[in-house]
Design an enzyme around this catalytic site. Structure first.
Site, PDB file in Angstrom:
ATOM      1  N   HIS A  79       0.837  -1.203   0.000  1.00 54.01           N
ATOM      2  CA  HIS A  79       0.000   0.000   0.000  1.00 54.01           C
ATOM      3  C   HIS A  79       0.873   1.256   0.000  1.00 54.01           C
ATOM      4  CE1 HIS A  79      -3.674   2.301   1.478  1.00 54.01           C
ATOM      5  NE2 HIS A  79      -2.686   3.150   1.702  1.00 54.01           N
ATOM      6  N   GLU A  80       1.847   1.289   0.899  1.00 54.89           N
ATOM      7  CA  GLU A  80       2.700   2.479   1.018  1.00 54.89           C
ATOM      8  C   GLU A  80       3.685   2.592  -0.139  1.00 54.89           C
ATOM      9  OE1 GLU A  80       1.566   4.594   2.893  1.00 54.89           O
ATOM     10  OE2 GLU A  80       0.357   3.326   4.196  1.00 54.89           O
ATOM     11  N   HIS A  83       2.005   4.098  -3.048  1.00 57.67           N
ATOM     12  CA  HIS A  83       1.930   5.566  -3.032  1.00 57.67           C
ATOM     13  C   HIS A  83       3.200   6.186  -3.611  1.00 57.67           C
ATOM     14  CE1 HIS A  83      -1.883   6.152  -1.054  1.00 57.67           C
ATOM     15  NE2 HIS A  83      -1.529   5.428  -0.006  1.00 57.67           N
TER      16      HIS A  83
END
Length: 167
Positions: A79-80, A83
């Site tokens: 998820h990170e 980004h």
């Protein structure tokens, strides 16, 4: 002074290895190099992780990591990293918008979930009870302090009535 929660070194090593794995997967699929981000284990509150886009940094919550290693390996790290990759490819876009969703599903092969569903009782800060016609509602300390200072009012999402501090 609050001391940071220590993260087991082997857990840190696993997270770093997973970050490298996500970047490698993205580099192969997109045929582009990505710089390894700086990684910190000092995220606080109910947030599992965060990406500081301009600084190419990742922060992970040590308390949630210690209790949810597999979720971090399966979801949070990707998820990170997603980004960071999205920012490097598209610049500033909506945090969980179509570009990020595309990176998650088509590049990293991970479901594009904007929020985690881990138990946050250990990291939940002090809350204050407020009232509306629907019943009691909890506000965190930041929102409570804004109400006390008179700089902000909050209303119930259901009945739209202004929340008032329960006594």
């Amino acid at each position: 002074m609050i001391l940071p929660t220590p993260v087991c070194q082997s857990y840190q090593d696993l997270i770093i290895k997973q970050v490298k794995s996500c970047l490698s997967k993205a580099e192969k699929k997109l045929q582009q190099d990505f710089t390894m981000p700086a990684i910190f284990f000092n995220q606080r509150g109910k947030i599992a992780g965060s990406a500081r886009l301009q600084k190419n940094e990742l922060k992970f919550n040590p308390v949630l990591l210690n209790d949810n290693l597999q979720v971090f390996l399966d979801e949070v790290v990707a998820h990170e990293v997603g980004h960071l990759i999205t920012f490097q490819l598209f610049g500033k876009v909506k945090p969980h918008g179509k570009e990020w969703q595309q990176i998650m599903t088509q590049v990293l092969n991970v479901a594009a979930k904007p929020y985690h569903d881990m138990n946050v009782e250990k990291v939940k800060g002090k809350t204050f009870i407020y009232q509306c016609q629907c019943g009691p509602t909890e506000l965190g300390i930041r929102r409570h302090n804004k109400v006390v200072k008179g700089t902000q009012q909050y209303s119930c999402k259901r009945c739209r009535q202004i929340l008032v501090r329960a006594m």
